[in-house]
Design a protein around this motif. Structure first.
Motif, PDB file in Angstrom:
ATOM      1  N   UNK A  92     -19.935 -25.635 -20.790  1.00 14.00           N
ATOM      2  CA  UNK A  92     -19.602 -26.926 -21.499  1.00 14.00           C
ATOM      3  C   UNK A  92     -18.106 -27.465 -21.008  1.00 14.00           C
ATOM      4  N   UNK A  93     -17.754 -26.968 -19.938  1.00 14.99           N
ATOM      5  CA  UNK A  93     -16.490 -27.697 -19.564  1.00 14.99           C
ATOM      6  C   UNK A  93     -15.313 -27.321 -20.237  1.00 14.99           C
ATOM      7  N   UNK A  94     -14.162 -27.964 -20.127  1.00 17.23           N
ATOM      8  CA  UNK A  94     -12.989 -27.719 -21.024  1.00 17.23           C
ATOM      9  C   UNK A  94     -11.695 -27.998 -20.195  1.00 17.23           C
ATOM     10  N   UNK A  95     -10.585 -27.484 -20.667  1.00 11.06           N
ATOM     11  CA  UNK A  95      -9.483 -27.757 -20.077  1.00 11.06           C
ATOM     12  C   UNK A  95      -8.876 -26.228 -19.247  1.00 11.06           C
ATOM     13  N   UNK A  96      -8.817 -26.248 -18.040  1.00 11.93           N
ATOM     14  CA  UNK A  96      -8.344 -24.806 -17.401  1.00 11.93           C
ATOM     15  C   UNK A  96      -7.220 -25.034 -16.455  1.00 11.93           C
TER      16      UNK A  96
END
Length: 372
Positions: free
Chosen positions: A183-187
């Motif tokens: 789902x992706x995201x901020x990393x």
């Protein structure tokens, strides 16, 4: 830190007589939305195909190049005007140049001509010939900024293909694919900076990479084998991560008739013992030598000479009666996978399956060395 100096000389753009101009034609799509660094050429319209003699250029291409060049000069002029306020000792920090480029191009990206990137590439080539590193660096900053803006407008799976093409380490690509699939995201990246990763479907990523591979391999010549190798690697890794293996129906892209050139080459490989000699054969073809040599002098006229009627599979006469297309990396791996899947499906796996697995594994290793 390296500093950039700007001068009006960077605005130079060659002009041609009016006889080379052509009424404006509808813009045709020439961009592929991939986030790549300037050192990796992208499959966009390239001025190299126009030749070195402007008098022999196609009028429509010449017109697009002129219009794009005018926009590039306008962008450079606006950047120069804005940076005059932040000039220190006649030099500009690279960070300031990038920020100004972001602001100027952000306002214009939706109005750019189809020949804008073509003109940029041409100007970069001129700067390279003139050994003007400062002008070349500035133009590359503009090009990368444009590509970044275009990438943001692309669907998530297209953005992911671009990110994967920039990721050199295999483990990092796999980690990126896992996070995208989740789902992706901020990393945080290796440098501790936060980055936004979009969520996308693995099947869409594999199909997008496959479409780009097919588009590049359908040409008589391959302009950038490094980029092609990266796209093939992305396609194969995305497919492998789906978990279905060779018999996964999602990996069946409609290849019902095996290509003649790839089958001929594979027939040679399975007749030889795996080893260094066989690896060298595969490496030469992947680099465009031997059976993989581009058709540079491809003729539009059908030839009926005896030399064009090459032998087909197992020495038999070619079914089509025409000279086969060169062996292409992406299509070759598709052929190996298709044959290997048929061997597994018929429950006749043995020495042949082991041989094909070795060929598949070795080809991927060679492509990874080419790509990164």
């Amino acid at each position: 830190m390296a500093l950039l100096r700007l001068s009006p000389a960077i605005l130079f753009f060659p002009r041609w007589p009016a006889s080379h101009l052509h009424p404006r034609v509808p813009s045709r799509p020439t961009l592929v939305c991939l986030a790549a660094t300037p050192k990796v050429p992208l499959p966009i319209a390239s001025p190299a195909s126009l030749g070195d003699d402007p008098s022999k250029w196609d009028p429509a291409e010449c017109d697009a190049l002129l219009r794009g060049g005018e926009q590039v000069a306008s962008v450079l002029q606006e950047m120069l005007t804005l940076m005059e306020d932040i000039e220190t000792d006649g030099a500009f920090e690279p960070v300031a140049v990038e920020l100004v480029a972001q602001g100027v191009i952000g306002k214009r990206v939706d109005e750019m001509e189809s020949g804008f990137l073509m003109a940029l590439d041409y100007m970069i080539q001129l700067a390279q010939k003139d050994a003007d590193d400062e002008r070349k660096s500035l133009l590359e900053v503009i090009k990368q900024t444009v590509l970044d803006h275009l990438t943001k407008k692309c669907p998530p799976h297209v953005q992911v293909v671009g990110l994967l093409c920039q990721t050199e380490k295999k483990e990092s690509r796999h980690e990126l694919l896992r996070r995208v699939a989740a789902g992706g995201g901020v990393f945080k990246n290796d440098k501790g900076l936060k980055c936004q990763i979009p969520g996308a479907n693995l099947n869409d990523i594999a199909n997008q990479a496959d479409d780009l591979v097919e588009s590049m391999e359908s040409r008589d010549t391959i302009p950038d084998r490094k980029l092609l190798a990266r796209l093939v690697i992305v396609r194969e890794e995305a497919r492998n991560m789906m978990g279905g293996g060779l018999l996964d129906e999602r990996n069946d892209r409609g290849l019902t008739t095996l290509p003649e050139a790839e089958v001929n080459f594979l027939s040679k490989l399975v007749a030889l013992k795996p080893g260094k000699a066989l690896e060298r054969m595969i490496m030469d073809v992947m680099h465009g030598k031997g059976e993989g040599t581009d058709n540079i002098e491809q003729s539009n006229v059908e030839s009926h000479s005896e030399q064009d009627h090459l032998t087909g599979v197992s020495g038999m006469r070619s079914v089509s009666g025409r000279k086969p297309r060169p062996v292409r990396p992406g299509m070759f791996l598709e052929t190996v996978s298709k044959v290997l899947g048929g061997v597994y499906a018929s429950n006749t796996s043995g020495i042949t399956a082991q041989h094909l697995e070795w060929v598949h594994r070795t080809t991927l290793k060679i492509l990874e060395e080419m790509a990164f």
